[in-house]
Design an enzyme around this catalytic site. Structure first.
Site, short mmCIF file in Angstrom:
data_model
loop_
_atom_site.label_atom_id
_atom_site.label_comp_id
_atom_site.label_asym_id
_atom_site.label_seq_id
_atom_site.Cartn_x
_atom_site.Cartn_y
_atom_site.Cartn_z
N ASP A 196 15.89 49.24 62.80
CA ASP A 196 17.12 48.51 62.99
C ASP A 196 16.82 47.03 62.74
OD1 ASP A 196 19.86 48.21 64.16
OD2 ASP A 196 19.35 50.15 65.05
N ASP A 234 22.30 46.06 61.75
CA ASP A 234 23.25 45.99 62.85
C ASP A 234 24.44 45.10 62.47
OD1 ASP A 234 23.57 46.55 65.81
OD2 ASP A 234 23.63 44.36 65.85
N GLU A 280 25.70 48.89 59.34
CA GLU A 280 26.70 49.26 60.34
C GLU A 280 27.97 48.49 60.04
OE1 GLU A 280 27.70 49.32 65.10
OE2 GLU A 280 26.43 47.76 64.30
N HIS A 283 24.46 56.04 68.80
CA HIS A 283 24.22 55.60 70.17
C HIS A 283 25.38 54.79 70.75
CE1 HIS A 283 23.37 52.30 67.56
NE2 HIS A 283 23.30 51.48 68.59
N ASP A 284 26.42 54.59 69.98
CA ASP A 284 27.59 53.85 70.47
C ASP A 284 28.82 54.74 70.64
OD1 ASP A 284 26.17 51.41 70.33
OD2 ASP A 284 26.76 51.10 68.23
C1 GLC Z 1 25.72 47.33 67.29
C2 GLC Z 1 24.85 48.33 67.98
C3 GLC Z 1 25.19 48.34 69.43
C4 GLC Z 1 24.95 46.96 70.00
C5 GLC Z 1 25.73 45.93 69.22
C6 GLC Z 1 25.32 44.54 69.57
O1 GLC Z 1 27.06 47.68 67.34
O2 GLC Z 1 25.00 49.59 67.39
O3 GLC Z 1 24.46 49.30 70.14
O4 GLC Z 1 25.33 46.93 71.34
O5 GLC Z 1 25.52 46.07 67.84
O6 GLC Z 1 24.05 44.27 69.07
#
Ligand code: GLC
Length: 532
Positions: free
Chosen positions: A97, A200, A263, A323-324
């Site tokens: 990541d 991210d 993402e 994971h979200d």
């Molecule tokens: C992304 C990640 C998430 C995190 C956020 C802030 O959305 O997937 O888990 O909390 O970024 O870094």
């Protein structure tokens, strides 16, 4: 030429929850190394590891205090080198990541930046004077609590911007030193043999240079996600997000065969723009399967829209969970989870599987005293907390499911069905979701039509979704029953003789009678078109 990341399957590992080997109730890199045999058996091609860098863990690693090291809780840099080597020996690629948008507020860069208004890093973050009334410079919100995204710093007597927690100050990528330093972070890992990154919130890094106020969201009501009170017009997906993508891509292209997964939680028309002219993100992550109502017609429309929108030369990808997001098995039920897995693994495009989804792991209800996720803590009771989908991987039926020693408390509770649903047991059962998934991955690997072939929808009655995958003379048909009733699929005349391949559920007792295929409730079938 077809790249590995087009043919392959990506498996997301949330490192805290995969395998603990040092007995602290938190997963680690050695745990991942130990389980590479399992991943190899499953048949995946790449792992993406969520952040394992030094971090105060305000957002469980998405608040990084050193981009070029490993948190001692997870291991050492040498362990990461060992992991990359061991994975490569099994033909498994490794992605990390990359979190470009924000650091931890404990990162030395931020400590220096906040120390004065004229230090060498004074402009590394987004600092602004207060508005004329003394309040924050604009109305932007922090994603996790819906309060101001600006925090006052007594020392500088200025506000700094944080799109997420106050502990996660946003970096200023308009500063060339920041840009150069962060791009060198990518090179640091790529030089160590890393195969690429999941980036991210890549579409949130660049912000409107004028920091204009966001408009109110007319659809927002009390009880909804407070971070959605405004339409995020000026703080995400701004026009120069594409220039940002190209910076990252140029670095990636300095190396052979590396990939960028981004993402980007956007609807399809905006999402596909992040492919650029094949000079931006290789795989802008397509989370729309998660966001679409689980009905055959809606999913079919989504697939067709995506296929139609993809720019020339762009490669699709599909995601069921991460994971979200709440676990797919919880959202649509265990039976449909198998249908979803068949869909994920047979659509055109790179599938990205979240650890444990191959077992049908479900959300775990977290007792109040065990809550970890800041999102649940700051916006309680709205179902936004992400602990339920981050629970330990279920390896076997010993206490703590083989994730950590029996006498250690895991950082999040293990699902209470672990004795019935775990890797060891599921591998031995021909009718388990894991066995089904592993077989399907095997079939997909063996059949070019399924991993790189063309896609075409086929007509089907309400509740069924049918499509063809074809590569040269090789053709496969997939028929998915999204309903809990038996259904019949009238086989279109144009399709030749069909041979039953794999079904989501056993027994695989399908027979084709004339031009009809009957399906059990919640059943999916992959069929091979007999070659003439
Ligand atoms: C992304 C990640 C998430 C995190 C956020 C802030 O959305 O997937 O888990 O909390 O970024 O870094």
């Amino acid at each position: 030429m077809t790249h590995w990341w087009q043919k392959g399957i990506v498996y997301q590992i949330y490192p805290r929850s995969f395998q603990d080997t040092n007995g602290d109730g938190i997963g680690d890199l050695h745990g991942i190394i130990q389980r590479l045999g399992y991943l190899h058996w499953l048949g995946i091609d790449a792992i993406w590891i969520s952040p394992m860098y030094p971090s105060p863990m305000a957002d469980f690693g998405y608040d990084i205090s050193d981009y070029t090291d490993v948190h001692p809780m997870f291991g050492t840099l040498a362990d990461m080198d060992e992991l990359i080597t061991a994975a490569h020996q099994r033909n498994i690629k490794v992605l990390l990541d990359f979190v470009p948008g924000h650091t931890s507020n404990q990162h030395p860069w931020f400590l220096e930046s906040r120390s004065s208004r004229d230090n060498p890093k004074h402009d590394w973050y987004i600092w602004r004077d207060p508005a004329p009334d003394g309040g924050p410079p604009n109305n932007w919100l922090s994603r996790f609590d819906g309060k101001s995204g600006w925090t006052w710093d007594k020392n500088r007597e200025q506000y700094y911007l944080h799109s997420f927690l106050a502990e996660q100050p946003d970096l200023n990528w308009r500063n060339p030193q920041v840009r150069e330093t962060m791009l060198n972070v990518m090179r640091f890992w790529l030089d160590r043999g890393l195969d690429g990154f999941r980036v991210d919130v890549v579409y949130r890094v660049m912000k409107d240079p004028q920091l204009r106020d966001n408009p109110p969201n007319p659809d927002w009501r009390e009880g909804m996600d407070p971070g959605h009170r405004l339409i995020e017009k000026y703080n995400k997906n701004t026009p120069d997000a594409h220039e940002f993508n190209r910076w990252l891509r140029a670095v990636t292209d300095e190396y052979d065969g590396r990939v960028l997964i981004g993402e980007i939680n956007l609807p399809l028309p905006a999402l596909v723009k992040h492919h650029g002219q094949n000079d931006e993100i290789h795989l802008p992550q397509n989370i729309n399967l998660h966001d679409t109502t689980w009905e055959a017609e809606k999913i079919r429309a989504l697939v067709e829209q995506y296929e139609a929108l993809l720019p020339e030369g762009a490669w699709p990808n599909w995601v069921l969970g991460n994971h979200d997001q709440h676990r797919v098995a919880t959202r649509i039920g265990q039976d449909q989870a198998r249908v979803a897995m068949m869909l994920l693994l047979t659509l055109r495009g790179t599938p990205i599987n979240y650890y444990g989804d191959e077992l049908g792991m479900h959300d775990v209800a977290i007792p109040p005293e065990k809550i970890q996720d800041p999102w649940e803590i700051y916006s309680p009771g709205l179902g936004l907390g992400r602990d339920p989908e981050r629970t330990p991987m279920q390896w076997d039926d010993t206490p703590n499911a083989g994730f950590c020693p029996p006498d250690v408390e895991p950082w999040l509770p293990v699902a209470d069905d672990y004795a019935q649903n775990n890797v060891a047991l599921a591998r031995s059962r021909p009718d388990s979701m894991l066995t089904f998934t592993q077989k399907l991955i095997g079939l997909r690997r063996a059949a070019p039509a399924l991993h790189i072939g063309e896609y075409r929808s086929l007509s089907a009655p309400l509740g069924l979704f049918a499509y063809l995958r074809a590569y040269g003379a090789e053709r496969y048909v997939v028929v998915l029953n999204f309903t809990n009733r038996e259904q019949v699929w009238p086989i279109p005349d144009e399709i030749g003789r069909l041979e039953i391949g794999l079904t989501t559920h056993l027994p695989n007792d399908k027979e084709i009678e004339g031009q009809q295929l009957s399906l059990h409730q919640n059943e999916g079938v992959v069929l091979k078109v007999a070659e003439a």
